[in-house]
Write a protein that holds these residues in place. Structure first.
Motif, PDB file in Angstrom:
ATOM      1  N   ALA A  94      -5.263  -2.853  -0.085  1.00  0.00           N
ATOM      2  CA  ALA A  94      -4.028  -2.390  -0.707  1.00  0.00           C
ATOM      3  C   ALA A  94      -4.230  -1.669  -2.020  1.00  0.00           C
ATOM      4  O   ALA A  94      -3.393  -0.867  -2.416  1.00  0.00           O
ATOM      5  CB  ALA A  94      -3.098  -3.571  -0.910  1.00  0.00           C
ATOM      6  N   TRP A 118       9.906  -2.832   4.525  1.00  0.00           N
ATOM      7  CA  TRP A 118       8.987  -2.404   3.475  1.00  0.00           C
ATOM      8  C   TRP A 118       8.226  -3.597   2.955  1.00  0.00           C
ATOM      9  O   TRP A 118       8.723  -4.700   2.909  1.00  0.00           O
ATOM     10  CB  TRP A 118       9.743  -1.764   2.309  1.00  0.00           C
ATOM     11  N   LEU A 128       2.957  -0.894  -5.602  1.00  0.00           N
ATOM     12  CA  LEU A 128       2.740  -0.048  -4.429  1.00  0.00           C
ATOM     13  C   LEU A 128       3.755  -0.439  -3.365  1.00  0.00           C
ATOM     14  O   LEU A 128       3.922  -1.626  -3.086  1.00  0.00           O
ATOM     15  CB  LEU A 128       1.333  -0.216  -3.885  1.00  0.00           C
ATOM     16  N   TYR A 130       4.849  -0.106   0.532  1.00  0.00           N
ATOM     17  CA  TYR A 130       4.302   0.216   1.854  1.00  0.00           C
ATOM     18  C   TYR A 130       5.376   0.119   2.919  1.00  0.00           C
ATOM     19  O   TYR A 130       6.266  -0.717   2.849  1.00  0.00           O
ATOM     20  CB  TYR A 130       3.214  -0.797   2.238  1.00  0.00           C
ATOM     21  N   ASP A 131       5.268   0.962   3.923  1.00  0.00           N
ATOM     22  CA  ASP A 131       5.966   0.757   5.178  1.00  0.00           C
ATOM     23  C   ASP A 131       5.048  -0.155   5.977  1.00  0.00           C
ATOM     24  O   ASP A 131       3.834   0.034   5.997  1.00  0.00           O
ATOM     25  CB  ASP A 131       6.165   2.086   5.898  1.00  0.00           C
ATOM     26  N   SER A 134       2.256   1.336   8.178  1.00  0.00           N
ATOM     27  CA  SER A 134       1.284   2.268   7.624  1.00  0.00           C
ATOM     28  C   SER A 134       0.307   1.562   6.693  1.00  0.00           C
ATOM     29  O   SER A 134       0.653   0.588   6.039  1.00  0.00           O
ATOM     30  CB  SER A 134       2.022   3.370   6.855  1.00  0.00           C
ATOM     31  N   SER A 135      -0.912   2.070   6.629  1.00  0.00           N
ATOM     32  CA  SER A 135      -1.906   1.487   5.718  1.00  0.00           C
ATOM     33  C   SER A 135      -1.989   2.263   4.406  1.00  0.00           C
ATOM     34  O   SER A 135      -2.822   1.970   3.562  1.00  0.00           O
ATOM     35  CB  SER A 135      -3.277   1.454   6.382  1.00  0.00           C
ATOM     36  N   TYR A 136      -1.121   3.265   4.233  1.00  0.00           N
ATOM     37  CA  TYR A 136      -1.101   4.038   2.997  1.00  0.00           C
ATOM     38  C   TYR A 136       0.271   3.874   2.342  1.00  0.00           C
ATOM     39  O   TYR A 136       1.291   3.930   3.028  1.00  0.00           O
ATOM     40  CB  TYR A 136      -1.378   5.520   3.288  1.00  0.00           C
ATOM     41  N   PRO A 137       0.330   3.658   1.033  1.00  0.00           N
ATOM     42  CA  PRO A 137       1.627   3.409   0.389  1.00  0.00           C
ATOM     43  C   PRO A 137       2.540   4.632   0.408  1.00  0.00           C
ATOM     44  O   PRO A 137       2.083   5.771   0.322  1.00  0.00           O
ATOM     45  CB  PRO A 137       1.251   3.030  -1.042  1.00  0.00           C
ATOM     46  N   ILE A 138       3.818   4.376   0.494  1.00  0.00           N
ATOM     47  CA  ILE A 138       4.823   5.425   0.433  1.00  0.00           C
ATOM     48  C   ILE A 138       4.989   5.894  -1.004  1.00  0.00           C
ATOM     49  O   ILE A 138       5.201   7.064  -1.269  1.00  0.00           O
ATOM     50  CB  ILE A 138       6.165   4.906   0.970  1.00  0.00           C
TER      51      ILE A 138
END
Length: 145
Positions: A94, A118, A128, A130-131, A134-138
């Motif tokens: 994360a 979320w 941070l 996140y959705d 997904s492994s990348y933060p919005i």
């Protein structure tokens, strides 16, 4: 040493994040310890589960959209468990998108509406968002702003 607790309404388990890689489970109905869930983190800081949502009338109602338990570790990772199968369903680093090295996950929470799912997590001076898919933060937000 325990660092955080969460209550699983459906199994009557009290989940305890501690200074070890295990997520300890205590069944309050049976009054005994159950087998712990093992994580890949060296130690856990936080545990969160979102099974309820708050309505305008301040009444809590069950929300069965995902039933996941998320754990945040000292190594900056978040690992999610499905309590129906008591197994890990995913793990992400994360803190990597924030370009922070050697940061810990200090807090995490699921969004209250239960629809968008979320996942919020706080890593020292950054938040941070996140959705869950997904492994990348919005979004990455600095506490200073």
């Amino acid at each position: 040493m325990g660092r955080d607790i969460a209550y699983d309404h459906w199994s009557c388990d009290l989940l305890c994040a501690a200074s070890s890689p295990d997520l300890y489970r205590i069944n309050l109905e049976q009054g005994r310890f159950l087998s712990s869930l093992s994580t890949q983190s060296p130690a856990l800081n936080v545990v969160s589960q979102r099974l309820f949502k708050k309505l305008k009338t301040l009444v809590f109602q069950p929300n069965n959209l995902h039933g996941l338990v998320a754990c945040g570790g000292e190594d900056g990772a978040i690992e999610c468990f499905d309590m129906r199968t008591r197994s890990s369903v995913g793990r992400i680093d994360a803190v990597a998108p924030a370009r922070d090295i050697d940061q810990e996950v200090t807090a995490l929470e699921f969004d209250g509406d239960g629809v968008s799912s979320w996942l919020l997590e706080v890593v020292q001076e950054r938040v941070l968002i996140y959705d869950l898919r997904s492994s990348y933060p919005i979004r990455i937000k600095d506490h200073m702003n």
